[in-house]
Motif scaffolding. Sequence first.
Motif, PDB file in Angstrom:
ATOM      1  N   MET A  21      15.652  19.747  -0.592  1.00 27.78           N
ATOM      2  CA  MET A  21      14.570  19.075  -1.151  1.00 27.78           C
ATOM      3  C   MET A  21      15.850  18.408  -2.636  1.00 27.78           C
ATOM      4  N   ASP A  22      15.648  19.138  -3.651  1.00 28.00           N
ATOM      5  CA  ASP A  22      16.519  18.843  -4.747  1.00 28.00           C
ATOM      6  C   ASP A  22      16.325  19.945  -5.648  1.00 28.00           C
ATOM      7  N   GLN A  23      17.175  19.897  -6.652  1.00 31.60           N
ATOM      8  CA  GLN A  23      17.210  20.997  -7.707  1.00 31.60           C
ATOM      9  C   GLN A  23      15.997  20.831  -8.599  1.00 31.60           C
ATOM     10  N   LYS A  24      15.413  19.780  -8.613  1.00 33.97           N
ATOM     11  CA  LYS A  24      14.109  19.540  -9.524  1.00 33.97           C
ATOM     12  C   LYS A  24      12.963  20.047  -8.999  1.00 33.97           C
ATOM     13  N   PHE A  25      13.106  20.672  -7.643  1.00 31.07           N
ATOM     14  CA  PHE A  25      11.933  21.338  -7.189  1.00 31.07           C
ATOM     15  C   PHE A  25      11.975  22.693  -7.318  1.00 31.07           C
ATOM     16  N   ILE A  26      12.874  23.213  -8.072  1.00 36.51           N
ATOM     17  CA  ILE A  26      12.929  24.804  -8.490  1.00 36.51           C
ATOM     18  C   ILE A  26      13.064  24.911 -10.111  1.00 36.51           C
ATOM     19  N   GLU A  27      12.709  23.598 -10.849  1.00 39.07           N
ATOM     20  CA  GLU A  27      12.803  23.564 -12.111  1.00 39.07           C
ATOM     21  C   GLU A  27      11.571  22.774 -12.739  1.00 39.07           C
ATOM     22  N   PRO A  28      10.425  23.435 -12.499  1.00 37.35           N
ATOM     23  CA  PRO A  28       9.063  22.791 -12.927  1.00 37.35           C
ATOM     24  C   PRO A  28       9.153  22.387 -14.040  1.00 37.35           C
ATOM     25  N   PRO A  29       8.635  21.179 -14.383  1.00 42.32           N
ATOM     26  CA  PRO A  29       8.641  20.496 -15.812  1.00 42.32           C
ATOM     27  C   PRO A  29       7.682  21.320 -16.707  1.00 42.32           C
ATOM     28  N   PRO A  30       7.915  21.192 -17.887  1.00 45.47           N
ATOM     29  CA  PRO A  30       6.977  21.772 -19.099  1.00 45.47           C
ATOM     30  C   PRO A  30       5.661  21.032 -18.967  1.00 45.47           C
ATOM     31  N   PHE A  31       4.642  21.807 -19.384  1.00 45.85           N
ATOM     32  CA  PHE A  31       3.384  21.209 -19.430  1.00 45.85           C
ATOM     33  C   PHE A  31       3.299  20.014 -20.302  1.00 45.85           C
ATOM     34  N   ASN A  32       2.614  18.855 -20.105  1.00 50.86           N
ATOM     35  CA  ASN A  32       2.558  17.803 -20.789  1.00 50.86           C
ATOM     36  C   ASN A  32       1.234  17.203 -21.000  1.00 50.86           C
ATOM     37  N   LEU A  33       0.799  17.912 -22.370  1.00 49.51           N
ATOM     38  CA  LEU A  33      -0.868  17.465 -22.607  1.00 49.51           C
ATOM     39  C   LEU A  33      -1.113  16.115 -22.582  1.00 49.51           C
ATOM     40  N   PRO A  34      -0.293  15.064 -23.131  1.00 43.23           N
ATOM     41  CA  PRO A  34      -0.923  13.665 -22.841  1.00 43.23           C
ATOM     42  C   PRO A  34      -0.960  13.245 -21.437  1.00 43.23           C
ATOM     43  N   LEU A  35      -0.108  13.638 -20.876  1.00 40.85           N
ATOM     44  CA  LEU A  35      -0.129  13.301 -19.289  1.00 40.85           C
ATOM     45  C   LEU A  35      -1.318  13.761 -18.457  1.00 40.85           C
ATOM     46  N   ALA A  36      -1.513  15.046 -18.891  1.00 43.44           N
ATOM     47  CA  ALA A  36      -2.762  15.859 -18.313  1.00 43.44           C
ATOM     48  C   ALA A  36      -4.072  15.142 -18.901  1.00 43.44           C
ATOM     49  N   PHE A  37      -4.025  14.974 -20.119  1.00 38.68           N
ATOM     50  CA  PHE A  37      -5.134  14.083 -20.614  1.00 38.68           C
ATOM     51  C   PHE A  37      -5.584  13.054 -19.932  1.00 38.68           C
TER      52      PHE A  37
END
Length: 218
Positions: A153-169
């Motif tokens: 797949m890609d390296q980014k699929f084993i490096e989960p992004p940090p939680f982003n409150l504005p996006l979740a909101f």
Amino acid sequence: RCDNVNAYFTYSLYKNICRGLFERDKLLFSFTLCIKLMQGSDRIDATEWRFLLSGATSNDTALPNPAPAWLVESSWLDISDMSKLKTFKGFDEEFVSNADAWREYFDSSSCFKDKLHGQWDTKLETFQKLLVLRCLRQDKIQEGIMAFVTHEMDQKFIEPPPFNLPLAFQDSTATVPLIFVLSSGADPTMAWISFAEEQGFSERLYSISLRQGEGPPS
């Protein structure tokens, strides 16, 4: 264009699902997602997948353990059982003939990315090499899965992004609230207070402690 849409949707799904997972479960989700995509493309043999999950299901071995000094019996059982799979036919015989060469793989701290001995490095696909790793070095299977997901797949699929409150909101509504399941040492209080201030909601922000007796007010 379809490939771009699929890639975007897959990573978007990964990011959104990771919001609701504990850190220890995110790699498992990445691996499962990768396997499901490969199964959809008919790139995963069902018997090999079953072996990776369960290991040997028989106590019968065609050949005796060639290296009892460093190879435990359970590993040899796995190797013998794996050799019954179509792609791995003859693996146990080759292992017996080249036990010293396989000892180098066994002793390597980077065996999850090392080349396999003889024909097996070119004969086996990346997924199939996980089965060999499972037989010989189960302690390295996590690193092997990370390398596998990165390759497929890609390296980014084993490096989960940090939680982003504005996006979740943005994904929440009055009837679909954000729920934080806290683990030890995690406290999002200051993050959501700061976010409320940025959005101009400070006057409308209320905190309620869910201790005994506070059920009705909440």
